[in-house]
Design a protein around this motif. Structure first.
Motif, PDB file in Angstrom:
ATOM      1  N   GLU A  79       0.767  -1.288  -0.095  1.00 39.00           N
ATOM      2  CA  GLU A  79       0.118  -0.049   0.022  1.00 39.00           C
ATOM      3  C   GLU A  79       0.911   1.269  -0.076  1.00 39.00           C
ATOM      4  OE1 GLU A  79      -2.551   0.908   3.224  1.00 39.00           O
ATOM      5  OE2 GLU A  79      -4.343   0.116   1.928  1.00 39.00           O
ATOM      6  N   ALA A  96       2.013   2.067  -3.573  1.00 40.77           N
ATOM      7  CA  ALA A  96       0.900   2.517  -4.187  1.00 40.77           C
ATOM      8  C   ALA A  96       0.826   4.153  -3.816  1.00 40.77           C
ATOM      9  CB  ALA A  96      -0.442   1.929  -4.012  1.00 40.77           C
ATOM     10  N   ALA A 120      -3.685  -2.697  -9.364  1.00 38.18           N
ATOM     11  CA  ALA A 120      -3.475  -1.389  -8.934  1.00 38.18           C
ATOM     12  C   ALA A 120      -4.617  -0.166  -9.471  1.00 38.18           C
ATOM     13  CB  ALA A 120      -1.970  -0.804  -8.932  1.00 38.18           C
ATOM     14  N   SER A 168      -4.544  -1.630  -3.579  1.00 35.39           N
ATOM     15  CA  SER A 168      -4.519  -0.236  -4.017  1.00 35.39           C
ATOM     16  C   SER A 168      -6.063   0.004  -4.252  1.00 35.39           C
ATOM     17  CB  SER A 168      -3.876   0.025  -5.501  1.00 35.39           C
ATOM     18  OG  SER A 168      -4.496   1.259  -5.844  1.00 35.39           O
TER      19      SER A 168
END
Lengths: 101, 174
Positions: free
Chosen positions: A57, A60, B51, B128
């Motif tokens: 995470e 990202a 993502a 994500s």
């Protein structure tokens, strides 16, 4: 889709952007090449976030921050170019040489 | 060749073609449109890597924001982009040489560490999501990203106000 292929794709895109940055004379064309290189770096960030990151995470998120900084950079750069075009009537990188001793 | 490889090859080909169009097009406006193509390819690549939020941000910020701005700047300064500037053969050759050697260098580095790279396991698909990223961005605890997030808002505001000030017509322009 392996990490190795993703890294090679990003390197290829970065090399294409580098070629454009070095070969173009038009300032907006050079900016577009820089965007291409930033995009390649972002592909790398996402690739490493997806494959084997201890905090995917975070990867990202880092890519989101990088997109935001790129947008801010682009806004300022284009404002400078518009202002420069108004004063000099040219966007040729070779003609803008006041600082050239 | 399985389906996933074929999809990746198609996306990669689209991205590289868009990139080549960006750097090779004579007309700057065509270059900007090729870059849109390349960025859409990147968004699809992010989708295939799960993502999702990054793919959305890519489309909204780059295609919807930055490149619209670029097209406006091109129309304001270079007409329909037809006033292109030729670059000399020597410059193109040197640029190709440098970019090619960069690519060769990175290829060598990647292929040397191919064994270590292949061992990495893909993260789970939900790395994500809108919810997860939103919670991390707004969480003040350790591991949260509240402070960088707020700093980013200040940076964007400063950059946009600065862009307006720089591009504004001043007394000495008249």
């Amino acid at each position: 889709m392996t990490l190795e292929r993703l890294l090679l794709l990003a390197a290829l895109l970065f090399a294409v952007g580098l070629f454009g940055l070095l070969s173009r004379r038009h300032l907006i064309g050079m900016l577009l090449s820089i965007e291409l290189m930033l995009n390649a770096a972002n592909v790398n960030l996402i690739a490493f976030a997806r494959f084997g990151a201890s905090d995917p995470e975070g990867g990202a998120l880092l890519s989101l921050f990088s997109i935001a900084v790129a947008a801010a950079e682009m806004a300022v750069a284009l404002a400078i170019l518009v202002s420069m075009h108004r004063r000099r009537r040219t966007l040729d990188a070779d003609e803008i040489n006041e600082l050239f001793g | 060749m399985n389906a996933e490889t074929a999809v990746f090859a198609a996306i990669a080909a689209a991205m590289v073609l868009g990139g080549l169009g960006t750097v090779l097009a004579r007309n700057v406006l065509h270059a900007a449109l090729s870059l849109v193509f390349c960025f859409f390819g990147t968004a699809v690549l992010y989708l295939s890597l799960h993502a999702e939020f990054n793919a959305l941000a890519q489309v909204m910020v780059y295609v919807g924001g930055v490149l619209v701005f670029v097209v406006f700047a091109i129309l304001m300064t270079s007409g329909l982009g037809e006033r292109h500037l030729r670059s000399g053969k020597a410059r193109v050759a040197v640029a190709a040489l440098l970019a090619g050697s960069f690519l060769a260098l990175v290829r060598r580095a990647v292929s040397r560490s191919a064994g270590a790279l292949a061992l990495r396991e893909p993260a789970n698909d939900g790395f994500s999501t809108l919810e997860g990223l939103g919670r991390t961005l707004l969480s003040p605890d350790e591991g949260g990203a509240l402070v960088p997030f707020e700093l980013m808002t200040a940076l964007l505001l400063a950059a946009l106000v600065g862009a307006v000030v720089v591009a504004r017509r001043t007394e000495e322009d008249r």
